[in-house]
Design a protein around this motif. Sequence first.
Motif, PDB file in Angstrom:
ATOM      1  N   GLU A 110       0.821  -1.210   0.000  1.00 17.44           N
ATOM      2  CA  GLU A 110       0.000   0.000   0.000  1.00 17.44           C
ATOM      3  C   GLU A 110       0.858   1.265   0.000  1.00 17.44           C
ATOM      4  O   GLU A 110       0.524   2.264  -0.639  1.00 17.44           O
ATOM      5  CB  GLU A 110      -0.930   0.007   1.216  1.00 17.44           C
ATOM      6  N   SER A 111       1.983   1.205   0.714  1.00 14.43           N
ATOM      7  CA  SER A 111       2.845   2.386   0.830  1.00 14.43           C
ATOM      8  C   SER A 111       3.669   2.641  -0.435  1.00 14.43           C
ATOM      9  O   SER A 111       4.335   3.680  -0.547  1.00 14.43           O
ATOM     10  CB  SER A 111       3.789   2.231   2.027  1.00 14.43           C
ATOM     11  N   PHE A 112       3.642   1.701  -1.378  1.00 16.04           N
ATOM     12  CA  PHE A 112       4.410   1.867  -2.617  1.00 16.04           C
ATOM     13  C   PHE A 112       3.531   2.272  -3.797  1.00 16.04           C
ATOM     14  O   PHE A 112       4.041   2.443  -4.903  1.00 16.04           O
ATOM     15  CB  PHE A 112       5.152   0.567  -2.950  1.00 16.04           C
ATOM     16  N   ARG A 113       2.246   2.428  -3.570  1.00 12.67           N
ATOM     17  CA  ARG A 113       1.349   2.851  -4.642  1.00 12.67           C
ATOM     18  C   ARG A 113       1.261   4.371  -4.658  1.00 12.67           C
ATOM     19  O   ARG A 113       1.303   5.023  -3.628  1.00 12.67           O
ATOM     20  CB  ARG A 113      -0.031   2.233  -4.467  1.00 12.67           C
ATOM     21  N   GLY A 114       1.133   4.940  -5.864  1.00 16.42           N
ATOM     22  CA  GLY A 114       1.077   6.391  -6.002  1.00 16.42           C
ATOM     23  C   GLY A 114       2.450   6.986  -6.253  1.00 16.42           C
ATOM     24  O   GLY A 114       3.351   6.310  -6.773  1.00 16.42           O
ATOM     25  N   GLU A 115       2.638   8.225  -5.882  1.00 21.61           N
ATOM     26  CA  GLU A 115       3.926   8.905  -6.061  1.00 21.61           C
ATOM     27  C   GLU A 115       4.898   8.452  -4.968  1.00 21.61           C
ATOM     28  O   GLU A 115       4.589   8.552  -3.786  1.00 21.61           O
ATOM     29  CB  GLU A 115       3.747  10.421  -5.974  1.00 21.61           C
ATOM     30  N   ILE A 116       6.055   7.936  -5.386  1.00 26.78           N
ATOM     31  CA  ILE A 116       7.069   7.511  -4.426  1.00 26.78           C
ATOM     32  C   ILE A 116       8.428   8.045  -4.866  1.00 26.78           C
ATOM     33  O   ILE A 116       8.604   8.475  -6.003  1.00 26.78           O
ATOM     34  CB  ILE A 116       7.147   5.965  -4.296  1.00 26.78           C
ATOM     35  N   ALA A 117       9.373   8.038  -3.943  1.00 35.14           N
ATOM     36  CA  ALA A 117      10.743   8.465  -4.255  1.00 35.14           C
ATOM     37  C   ALA A 117      11.624   7.239  -4.417  1.00 35.14           C
ATOM     38  O   ALA A 117      11.559   6.306  -3.620  1.00 35.14           O
ATOM     39  CB  ALA A 117      11.279   9.353  -3.143  1.00 35.14           C
ATOM     40  N   GLN A 118      12.431   7.235  -5.470  1.00 36.38           N
ATOM     41  CA  GLN A 118      13.375   6.140  -5.725  1.00 36.38           C
ATOM     42  C   GLN A 118      14.780   6.693  -5.892  1.00 36.38           C
ATOM     43  O   GLN A 118      14.973   7.717  -6.547  1.00 36.38           O
ATOM     44  CB  GLN A 118      13.002   5.391  -7.009  1.00 36.38           C
ATOM     45  N   ILE A 119      15.736   6.002  -5.306  1.00 41.23           N
ATOM     46  CA  ILE A 119      17.142   6.343  -5.529  1.00 41.23           C
ATOM     47  C   ILE A 119      17.664   5.451  -6.654  1.00 41.23           C
ATOM     48  O   ILE A 119      17.649   4.217  -6.527  1.00 41.23           O
ATOM     49  CB  ILE A 119      17.981   6.132  -4.258  1.00 41.23           C
ATOM     50  N   PRO A 120      18.099   6.029  -7.783  1.00 40.05           N
ATOM     51  CA  PRO A 120      18.597   5.206  -8.898  1.00 40.05           C
ATOM     52  C   PRO A 120      19.739   4.306  -8.448  1.00 40.05           C
ATOM     53  O   PRO A 120      20.559   4.706  -7.613  1.00 40.05           O
ATOM     54  CB  PRO A 120      19.081   6.253  -9.912  1.00 40.05           C
ATOM     55  N   PRO A 121      19.829   3.097  -8.970  1.00 37.82           N
ATOM     56  CA  PRO A 121      20.884   2.170  -8.569  1.00 37.82           C
ATOM     57  C   PRO A 121      22.233   2.545  -9.171  1.00 37.82           C
ATOM     58  O   PRO A 121      22.293   3.205 -10.215  1.00 37.82           O
ATOM     59  CB  PRO A 121      20.390   0.829  -9.115  1.00 37.82           C
ATOM     60  N   MET A 122      23.301   2.116  -8.528  1.00 38.72           N
ATOM     61  CA  MET A 122      24.627   2.330  -9.097  1.00 38.72           C
ATOM     62  C   MET A 122      24.772   1.557 -10.405  1.00 38.72           C
ATOM     63  O   MET A 122      25.398   2.029 -11.349  1.00 38.72           O
ATOM     64  CB  MET A 122      25.720   1.907  -8.114  1.00 38.72           C
ATOM     65  N   PHE A 123      24.207   0.360 -10.448  1.00 39.21           N
ATOM     66  CA  PHE A 123      24.276  -0.421 -11.682  1.00 39.21           C
ATOM     67  C   PHE A 123      23.160   0.045 -12.621  1.00 39.21           C
ATOM     68  O   PHE A 123      22.108  -0.574 -12.739  1.00 39.21           O
ATOM     69  CB  PHE A 123      24.164  -1.917 -11.378  1.00 39.21           C
ATOM     70  N   SER A 124      23.411   1.184 -13.277  1.00 39.13           N
ATOM     71  CA  SER A 124      22.449   1.751 -14.215  1.00 39.13           C
ATOM     72  C   SER A 124      23.207   2.516 -15.289  1.00 39.13           C
ATOM     73  O   SER A 124      24.411   2.746 -15.189  1.00 39.13           O
ATOM     74  CB  SER A 124      21.474   2.686 -13.487  1.00 39.13           C
ATOM     75  N   ALA A 125      22.474   2.915 -16.334  1.00 41.10           N
ATOM     76  CA  ALA A 125      23.093   3.618 -17.458  1.00 41.10           C
ATOM     77  C   ALA A 125      23.170   5.122 -17.243  1.00 41.10           C
ATOM     78  O   ALA A 125      23.620   5.860 -18.126  1.00 41.10           O
ATOM     79  CB  ALA A 125      22.317   3.319 -18.737  1.00 41.10           C
ATOM     80  N   LEU A 126      22.732   5.605 -16.079  1.00 45.26           N
ATOM     81  CA  LEU A 126      22.845   7.028 -15.781  1.00 45.26           C
ATOM     82  C   LEU A 126      24.313   7.446 -15.778  1.00 45.26           C
ATOM     83  O   LEU A 126      25.190   6.638 -15.448  1.00 45.26           O
ATOM     84  CB  LEU A 126      22.216   7.336 -14.421  1.00 45.26           C
ATOM     85  N   LYS A 127      24.566   8.702 -16.140  1.00 39.15           N
ATOM     86  CA  LYS A 127      25.946   9.161 -16.250  1.00 39.15           C
ATOM     87  C   LYS A 127      26.281  10.214 -15.211  1.00 39.15           C
ATOM     88  O   LYS A 127      25.429  10.994 -14.798  1.00 39.15           O
ATOM     89  CB  LYS A 127      26.212   9.713 -17.651  1.00 39.15           C
ATOM     90  N   ARG A 128      27.517  10.218 -14.799  1.00 38.03           N
ATOM     91  CA  ARG A 128      28.059  11.241 -13.918  1.00 38.03           C
ATOM     92  C   ARG A 128      29.443  11.615 -14.451  1.00 38.03           C
ATOM     93  O   ARG A 128      30.326  10.770 -14.565  1.00 38.03           O
ATOM     94  CB  ARG A 128      28.166  10.707 -12.476  1.00 38.03           C
ATOM     95  N   ASP A 129      29.591  12.881 -14.816  1.00 42.32           N
ATOM     96  CA  ASP A 129      30.852  13.377 -15.385  1.00 42.32           C
ATOM     97  C   ASP A 129      31.294  12.559 -16.598  1.00 42.32           C
ATOM     98  O   ASP A 129      32.475  12.223 -16.762  1.00 42.32           O
ATOM     99  CB  ASP A 129      31.958  13.368 -14.317  1.00 42.32           C
ATOM    100  N   GLY A 130      30.315  12.211 -17.450  1.00 43.67           N
ATOM    101  CA  GLY A 130      30.622  11.511 -18.686  1.00 43.67           C
ATOM    102  C   GLY A 130      30.828  10.017 -18.551  1.00 43.67           C
ATOM    103  O   GLY A 130      31.111   9.339 -19.541  1.00 43.67           O
ATOM    104  N   LYS A 131      30.706   9.494 -17.340  1.00 43.12           N
ATOM    105  CA  LYS A 131      30.910   8.068 -17.125  1.00 43.12           C
ATOM    106  C   LYS A 131      29.639   7.446 -16.561  1.00 43.12           C
ATOM    107  O   LYS A 131      28.986   8.029 -15.691  1.00 43.12           O
ATOM    108  CB  LYS A 131      32.076   7.864 -16.139  1.00 43.12           C
TER     109      LYS A 131
END
Length: 305
Positions: A110-131
């Motif tokens: 119930e607490s995970f339905r609707g708008e929630i906050a997620q911290i992106p995982p380290m193992f992801s394609a997101l970039k930081r300083d080009g990496k």
Amino acid sequence: MKRRGRAVDGVLLLDKPYAMTSNAALQSARRLLNAQKAGHTGTLDPLASGLLALTFGEATKFSADLLHADKTYVAGIKLGQKTTTGDLEGEFIETRPVQVTRADIEKTLESFRGEIAQIPPMFSALKRDGKTLYDLAREGVSIEREARSVRIEKLDILQFADELLTVEVTCSKGTYIRVLAEDIGEALGCGAHLASLRRTKVGTLSIEDSVTLEALESMSIQERLNVLKPLDALMTTLPAVHLSENDRVRFCHGQRLALGLQSCPRVRVYGPDEQMVGTARVNERGVLEPERLIANKKDIETTND
């Protein structure tokens, strides 16, 4: 230089197999269709199976239309075990006893339905300083990530047995299902990781209308072309505007049309033959303003004569 392959226009709803990258699936389908131009509407992780919408020819102009669409998944969450990546790709790092009931799980969800906050995982394609974060994680580096707001439209239990929780999730763009699995495990006090993932819907498109690569392999080239969806399959939620032949020609030449329409951020536009000719916006004055145009073979032939 002439492009190799044929001019194929349409959308292929592919049931991507487990352990195949989205690009590999795209190239396999492109080869089977002998298509000149191909693209996809957003990737699906190699460890996930299910619906992958592929675009060919003129349909590639509208590939971005599904990027912001809600997605539906069937996820297998293994309770009691955590991994370094949050899924089966990582190493097991912790095991805890699972002492929860179905009622406990339902209350937690119930607490995970609707708008929630997620911290992106380290193992992801997101970039930081080009990496990519994935590359940094491989090097043993962990950096702070800001939580992002995502929306869980639906989160239902399908089955719970032998510490394996199977749920159906409908979520907004940018939701990490393996992070959701980990967070549910933490909320239950036993930890968890994502054991399986299958995408069943993207927007209004459904896995029920998809085809496998194996099925495509067994078809003739004409049968493969016949399974393609029309160009507007990606845009069924947009309002439709129908033009006369004279207005269609003007629209296809990029002209604005003062039609007195109701203002709308985006519409799909058709000619009198019910063939889609592009997308447009209707401004506050009711003027139809072309956005993306579909190359009309009839007009091209007329121009070349």
